[in-house]
Design an enzyme around this catalytic site. Structure first.
Site, PDB file in Angstrom:
ATOM      1  N   HIS A 136       1.179  -3.270 -11.503  1.00  0.00           N
ATOM      2  CA  HIS A 136       0.343  -4.051 -10.602  1.00  0.00           C
ATOM      3  C   HIS A 136       0.466  -5.496 -11.022  1.00  0.00           C
ATOM      4  O   HIS A 136       0.510  -5.797 -12.207  1.00  0.00           O
ATOM      5  CB  HIS A 136      -1.121  -3.589 -10.699  1.00  0.00           C
ATOM      6  CG  HIS A 136      -1.935  -4.034  -9.542  1.00  0.00           C
ATOM      7  ND1 HIS A 136      -2.329  -5.348  -9.386  1.00  0.00           N
ATOM      8  CD2 HIS A 136      -2.395  -3.370  -8.466  1.00  0.00           C
ATOM      9  CE1 HIS A 136      -3.014  -5.444  -8.260  1.00  0.00           C
ATOM     10  NE2 HIS A 136      -3.066  -4.270  -7.671  1.00  0.00           N
ATOM     11  N   ASP A 188      -3.154   3.491  -6.412  1.00  0.00           N
ATOM     12  CA  ASP A 188      -2.474   4.382  -5.473  1.00  0.00           C
ATOM     13  C   ASP A 188      -2.183   5.745  -6.090  1.00  0.00           C
ATOM     14  O   ASP A 188      -2.207   6.761  -5.411  1.00  0.00           O
ATOM     15  CB  ASP A 188      -1.162   3.735  -5.011  1.00  0.00           C
ATOM     16  CG  ASP A 188      -1.435   2.446  -4.271  1.00  0.00           C
ATOM     17  OD1 ASP A 188      -2.037   2.516  -3.197  1.00  0.00           O
ATOM     18  OD2 ASP A 188      -1.067   1.366  -4.783  1.00  0.00           O
TER      19      ASP A 188
END
Lengths: 374, 372
Positions: B255, B308
């Site tokens: 990320h 996710d």
């Protein structure tokens, strides 16, 4: 630019992309497409040639232009779902909303496909068809079938009106489309690039760009130019009326641009076209322009308050015979060439566009359960 | 001339009180100053939407009023129904959402975004997602139920059966967790569209179009697809080692913002044990191996699990088929998108960055067509 550099309102002066598609030379008042100055293209090139230039980086030769024209002509029809969706929209819908919705449904066939030049061509071909079909429906008339032997501008007018426009009018629309085809990192183009940067598809990028162009601070104001001119024209004295407008903090439509420091090169060409084609509009517009620039200069002598592209566009599009609700959608029909060129360029050198925000809310605290909230 | 910062990384494009991602400390702060882990145990999705829009949590009567307003706005209008039924049932659900939201919001003239519009748009997403799912299955559409909350009504419209309280809770928690996340790409797109003075529907349609990208909202589906390929906890080591050798990216890891474990992923990881015990086993082993491989390869990088990864497990447990993952993400995030647009109205300024010219030297003369 480093982290924690502070908020940059409107991202003004921040370089968001490198591009070879178009450059706005704000100091000298030049717009450059792939190295060519707009004044050298505007009245000599067809929209098709300029679209090819934006997509491929060079002007087409005869056989390439023929192939592009054929490909465009072959994609002037809507898919069955797009036709049904178009017919389900109320006839008083803003044509920009029609365009946004029908481009969206037309695009479902190419789900998450990598953006390509053929997809850009097909999308560009579809815009006039969508607008003309809806316009005919508003008038209670049957849609007009596209004519493959007509160029992009001529076919748009033919499908709108059911008859061929004069060569002068076709030429004027063509020039308008060339002039508006791209303009650096404007808000709608930037929107398209942000969308493309997540590896989304071309239709998604175009749908977002249409939504951005709709805003009055971007493309949504040319019809407002006409409405305002009508009010000023009906007043006993234009200058008194306009000074009163400023007292009421009303904006003069068609003036001011964040980019150009001198007269917008497109406005210059459109002004001359307007003078030739729409003398009645021109007479009033020129007078209003002179007064507006004078008043704006008195208010802010330091600002380069110049006439923007929308001001004389309105007179040209009116002379072409387009209804004013179709001014911004016609702008979109030009800019789709630029949008798709930028999407292709973004996809070729992609990195997700994800700036930061600065938190200005309260310091962390604990939530109170529902029953205890006052 | 300003520097070029690819992806606008590090550039501050907005001031916001809607949410803050404190990546260094692994904190997500929602409007009002609430940490996400403090909100999850006490709020429903509707309360969080209210918080993002108003800046305060609602009291009971405010919450009731919002629930009623949302329940009354769950129907599609004629234009939206027309667009929905025109689409092939096999159409990608995100394309359905983009198109039907656009048609639902098609209007006679442009209006300034309002809170009522934000509520109505948020309320209608489950209807479109539910209809999309039913049509894919060749089943009749299910009418919305005004007595059900937002999460329960989505499951109801998908299945035609009243969902159990656990499933509703898992989905509702997911919706709370994903409702906003600073200036991500889709939220930024919504703010750029808003900056031109455009309408709320155009902002939301632009945000859906952005979320659709595999590098943004599509990542949950990618994580689940990877777990499907791995198939079992026993296969994780072999599969990941081979994938790494082929230079494949591990979906659900990495990320740009968090330097520590994503606080949302932490909550979802816990919930996944109950929501989808079998898939949780595979996922837990996958995470362990993936983090080890990534750390060995790049000891310097904070290659943490992202939201996710565990969202794909929890949504599976809540009964959401993977083709709908991105639309359910959108169903949550629409509260944040609209909150950002409404916030931006107070100081609206056109977002128009610059570009750097890397094309040919300006001024070359075009050749006549015949000479090219």
């Amino acid at each position: 630019v480093s982290a924690n550099s502070g908020y940059v309102p409107g991202l003004e002066g921040i370089v968001a992309s490198q591009t070879a598609i178009s450059m706005v030379d704000c100091q000298n008042g030049n717009l450059v497409y792939q190295g060519y100055v707009i004044a050298d293209l505007a009245e000599q090139m067809s929209f098709e040639e300029v679209a090819f230039l934006l997509w491929e980086g060079r002007l087409p030769n005869r056989s390439e232009l023929d192939a592009l024209s054929l490909e465009l002509a072959g994609h002037r029809t809507l898919t069955q779902p797009a036709r049904v969706a178009l017919d389900a929209l109320p006839t008083d819908t803003d044509p920009m909303d029609v365009l946004r919705s029908v481009v969206s449904i037309q695009g479902v066939e190419h789900r998450l496909a990598k953006p390509t030049v053929p997809l850009a061509i097909h999308a560009t071909a579809s815009f006039p068809t969508i607008l003309a079909m809806f316009h005919r429906r508003q008038l209670g008339l049957e849609p007009v079938k596209p004519r493959a032997e007509l160029g992009h501008a001529a076919n748009y007018l033919y499908m709108m009106n059911g008859k061929e426009a004069s060569p002068e009018v076709v030429q004027a629309l063509n020039t308008y489309l060339v002039l508006l085809a791209d303009h650096g990192m404007n808000a709608s183009t930037f929107t398209a690039r942000v969308i493309a940067s997540t590896e989304s598809d071309l239709a998604s990028a175009l749908v977002g760009a249409i939504g951005a162009l709709k805003g009055p601070a971007h493309g949504g104001a040319p019809s407002a130019v006409i409405e305002q001119l009508e009010l000023i024209g009906a007043a006993p004295d234009a200058e008194t009326y306009m000074r009163d407008m400023r007292k009421r903090k009303e904006k003069f439509m068609g003036f001011g641009h964040r980019i150009y420091r001198v007269y917008d090169p497109r406005a210059k060409i459109l002004k001359e076209m307007c003078r030739r084609m729409n003398p009645k509009f021109y007479e009033l517009a020129e007078r209003v322009e002179e007064i507006a620039l004078r008043i704006l200069h008195e208010e802010h002598p330091e600002r380069p308050q110049s006439t923007n592209v929308e001001f004389y566009s309105a007179g040209v599009l009116q002379a072409i015979g387009l209804p004013k609700e179709y001014f911004t959608p016609t702008f979109a029909s030009a800019r789709v060439a630029g949008w798709s060129a930028h999407v292709l360029e973004q996809a070729a050198h992609n990195r997700i566009i994800r700036p930061q925000s600065e938190y200005i809310g309260p310091e962390p605290r604990k939530p109170v359960p529902l029953a205890d909230r006052g | 001339v300003a520097e070029f910062s690819p992806g606008l990384e590090g550039v501050v494009a907005a001031e916001t009180a809607v949410s803050e991602v404190d990546g260094a400390n692994g904190r997500l702060i929602y409007r009002g100053g609430y940490l996400i882990e403090d909100l999850v145990p006490v709020v429903s999705y509707e309360e969080v939407a209210y918080l993002l829009w108003h800046g305060e949590l609602p009291n009971e009567s405010e919450l009731d009023a919002l629930r009623q307003q949302m329940a009354a706005a769950r129907s599609l209008n004629k234009a939206a129904r027309g667009a929905l039924t025109a689409l092939d049932p096999a159409t990608d659900p995100m394309d359905v959402l983009r198109t039907v939201v656009s048609a639902q919001g098609a209007a006679k003239s442009l209006t300034k975004p309002t809170l009522d519009e934000a509520i109505a748009l948020t309320a209608v997403f489950p209807t479109i997602v539910g209809a999309s799912h039913r049509r894919r299955q060749g089943k009749e559409l299910v009418e919305p139920r005004s007595d059900l909350g937002h999460a329960a009504n989505l499951l109801w419209m998908m299945t035609g059966e009243e969902p159990g309280s656990e499933r509703t809770h898992w989905l509702d928690t997911y919706l709370v967790l994903l409702a906003d996340h600073g200036l991500n790409a889709s939220t930024f797109a919504a703010r750029v569209v808003a900056s031109t003075g455009s309408d709320l529907v155009s902002c939301v349609v632009g945000a859906i179009a952005t979320l659709k990208g595999p590098a943004h909202g599509g990542a949950t589906l990618a994580a689940r697809n990877m777990l499907d390929k791995i198939g079992s906890a026993e296969n994780a080591e072999k599969w990941l080692t081979e994938a790494h050798a082929r230079h494949e990216r591990f979906s659900g890891f990495g990320h740009r913002v968090y330097r520590t474990y994503d606080p949302r992923a932490k909550i979802l990881r816990e919930m996944a044990k109950d929501a989808a015990p079998d898939l949780h086993k595979t996922a837990a082993r996958t995470e362990e191996v993936a983090l080890r491989i990534l750390h060995d390869a790049h000891p310097d990088r904070p290659n943490a699990t992202n939201v996710d990864f565990w969202a794909s497990v929890v949504l599976t447990g809540a009964g959401i088929p993977k083709e709908l993952f991105t639309t359910v993400f959108a169903t949550s995030r629409v509260a944040g998108w609209t909150a950002h647009v409404l916030e931006s109205l107070s100081d609206l300024r056109l977002i128009r960055p610059a570009s750097r010219w890397v094309g040919p030297e300006p001024g070359k003369k075009p050749l006549q067509l015949a000479k090219r």
